[in-house]
Design an enzyme around this catalytic site. Structure first.
Site, PDB file in Angstrom:
ATOM      1  N   ASP A 182     -33.094   8.542  -6.244  1.00  0.00           N
ATOM      2  CA  ASP A 182     -34.099   7.723  -5.568  1.00  0.00           C
ATOM      3  C   ASP A 182     -34.784   8.557  -4.508  1.00  0.00           C
ATOM      4  OD1 ASP A 182     -35.532   5.351  -4.922  1.00  0.00           O
ATOM      5  OD2 ASP A 182     -34.266   5.137  -3.142  1.00  0.00           O
ATOM      6  N   GLU A 272     -37.458   7.690 -10.654  1.00  0.00           N
ATOM      7  CA  GLU A 272     -38.486   6.672 -10.637  1.00  0.00           C
ATOM      8  C   GLU A 272     -39.831   7.382 -10.555  1.00  0.00           C
ATOM      9  OE1 GLU A 272     -38.630   2.385  -8.424  1.00  0.00           O
ATOM     10  OE2 GLU A 272     -38.087   4.119  -7.242  1.00  0.00           O
ATOM     11  N   CYS A 326     -29.581  -6.013  -6.822  1.00  0.00           N
ATOM     12  CA  CYS A 326     -28.236  -5.663  -6.403  1.00  0.00           C
ATOM     13  C   CYS A 326     -27.605  -4.861  -7.531  1.00  0.00           C
ATOM     14  CB  CYS A 326     -27.412  -6.921  -6.120  1.00  0.00           C
ATOM     15  SG  CYS A 326     -25.655  -6.566  -5.901  1.00  0.00           S
ATOM     16  N   CYS A 329     -24.310  -7.079  -8.902  1.00  0.00           N
ATOM     17  CA  CYS A 329     -24.387  -8.313  -9.674  1.00  0.00           C
ATOM     18  C   CYS A 329     -25.750  -8.506 -10.352  1.00  0.00           C
ATOM     19  CB  CYS A 329     -24.066  -9.517  -8.791  1.00  0.00           C
ATOM     20  SG  CYS A 329     -25.328  -9.835  -7.553  1.00  0.00           S
ATOM     21  N   CYS A 344     -25.616  -8.150  -0.239  1.00  0.00           N
ATOM     22  CA  CYS A 344     -25.737  -9.167  -1.274  1.00  0.00           C
ATOM     23  C   CYS A 344     -24.641 -10.220  -1.097  1.00  0.00           C
ATOM     24  CB  CYS A 344     -25.641  -8.522  -2.645  1.00  0.00           C
ATOM     25  SG  CYS A 344     -25.822  -9.696  -3.999  1.00  0.00           S
ATOM     26  N   CYS A 346     -22.842 -11.353  -3.247  1.00  0.00           N
ATOM     27  CA  CYS A 346     -21.677 -11.044  -4.071  1.00  0.00           C
ATOM     28  C   CYS A 346     -20.665 -10.190  -3.305  1.00  0.00           C
ATOM     29  CB  CYS A 346     -22.075 -10.340  -5.364  1.00  0.00           C
ATOM     30  SG  CYS A 346     -22.521  -8.607  -5.142  1.00  0.00           S
ATOM     31  N   ASP A 353     -31.024   3.161  -0.241  1.00  0.00           N
ATOM     32  CA  ASP A 353     -31.424   4.189  -1.208  1.00  0.00           C
ATOM     33  C   ASP A 353     -30.326   4.443  -2.239  1.00  0.00           C
ATOM     34  OD1 ASP A 353     -33.849   4.542   0.100  1.00  0.00           O
ATOM     35  OD2 ASP A 353     -33.021   6.057   1.460  1.00  0.00           O
TER      36      ASP A 353
HETATM   37 ZN   LIG Z   1     -24.807  -8.648  -5.692  1.00  0.00          ZN
END
Ligand SMILES: [Zn+2]
Length: 371
Positions: A182, A272, A326, A329, A344, A346, A353
């Protein structure tokens, strides 16, 4: 395939004199051949084939320099002629003056007459072993085709060595040996293992030095119009140019080092695709850092190095929401540019990054599988 590597060299005074003599002889031969060609064409309407050997009787000093250097002048003059007459795009070949011509000559390798020796010398015909900084070693199967000696305006010497090699795909890429990168505006990249690739810290130090010397330079510009540039100004300009070259070299060395390491270590590299220009316009991160950290150049190097080895370079679409997903998840959430940590529900808490690099890697692998 061909690849050129440019090395800094440190000739002895004697060798530097010989270089100067060779540069001069190359200009001389070019000008002699060009003058004869023009005169012959004017008289007969036909083109004249000339060789450097024809001039050696009259200009005995031509015998003292590398004859291949002179032979290459002949080839260059021929191709300039051809370019002019075929495409009508290039201008007609010009006479070369000492002042306005770049000091350089090209010689060819004939069974080891040009060679890299002991990691610290380059051997050249008629010159011998020249001290060189071999910052990059060719692969074992690369063969030297030719070498171009040049002298910059500040007096420094370089040799650009042209290598030839078979493009062989020896490694079969394995898709489990993969990494995602990234872009990091304040460094270079963050990879999907959480490692940061960055520019050397002294790179910034060089920039400070450059700014200082540039300020000095601007103070030395004469105030009167059309005033000839003073010696002090030219001296300072040389100094500034030297720092520019130093920075360029530092940056290139570092980008080569990082891209070679990654291309050697991994079979699949996912990145990317970025619109560097749009990014700096939008003020994404620090505009200066975005422009000058060389990420685009780094990606180019990575691409050809992987391709040389038969490995995969995978570009993930720039619209792929790599920083918003994320990596644990898969839920998407909005982040502002100020959010450096991705949190997140989760339970995942991760550097922004780092999270993006993992997503780029996963998306790249998905693209590889559907391809
Ligand atoms: Zn997550």
């Amino acid at each position: 395939m061909n690849k050129a590597i440019k090395y800094r060299i440190y000739p002895t005074t004697e060798q530097a004199d010989k270089f100067a003599q060779t540069f001069g002889c190359c200009r001389k031969v070019w000008n002699l051949m060009l003058a004869d060609k023009i005169a012959y064409y004017k008289a007969t309407g036909k083109s004249l084939q000339t060789t450097p050997a024809q001039y050696k009787k009259e200009y005995i000093f031509l015998k003292e320099v590398d004859s291949l250097a002179l032979a290459n002048v002949q080839l260059n003059l021929q191709s300039s002629y051809k370019a002019f007459f075929d495409k009508k795009r290039n201008g007609f070949p010009k006479f070369k003056s000492r002042k306005h011509t770049r000091n350089s000559y090209t010689t060819n390798n004939q069974k080891g007459t040009v060679a890299i020796i002991d990691d610290k010398y380059i051997r050249l015909p008629k010159i011998g072993k020249v001290k060189a900084v071999i910052h990059r070693q060719p692969d074992a199967d690369w063969i030297i085709k030719s070498a171009t000696v040049s002298q910059e305006s500040d007096g420094t010497f370089y040799i650009s060595v042209l290598f030839e090699f078979e493009k062989t795909i020896t490694q079969v890429a394995k898709s489990d040996n993969v990494i995602g990168l990234d872009y990091k505006s304040d460094g270079l990249y963050m990879d999907s293992n959480g490692n940061i690739g960055s520019n050397h810290k002294y790179y910034r130090e060089s920039h400070k030095k450059l700014a200082k010397e540039q300020r000095r330079l601007s103070r030395k510009v004469g105030s009167k119009k059309n005033q000839t540039k003073s010696n002090n100004y030219l001296k300072q300009l040389k100094k500034v140019n030297k720092i520019h070259r130093h920075i360029t070299n530092q940056r290139l060395d570092n980008l080569h080092k990082l891209s070679t390491e990654i291309a050697n270590q991994y079979d699949v590299v996912c990145i990317e695709s970025l619109d560097m220009k749009a990014m700096s316009n939008k003020g994404f991160g620090n505009g200066k850092a975005t422009l000058d950290n060389g990420y685009g150049l780094f990606l180019n190097m990575l691409e050809y190095k992987l391709s040389d080895k038969g490995k995969y370079f995978i570009k993930v679409d720039k619209w792929y929401p790599s920083s918003q997903l994320c990596s644990c998840c898969g839920i998407k959430r909005k982040l502002t540019l100020a959010d450096r940590i991705y949190k997140c529900d989760c339970g995942l808490t991760i550097d922004r990054d780092y999270n993006a690099a993992i997503n780029i890697k996963n998306e790249g692998l998905r693209l590889l599988e559907v391809a």
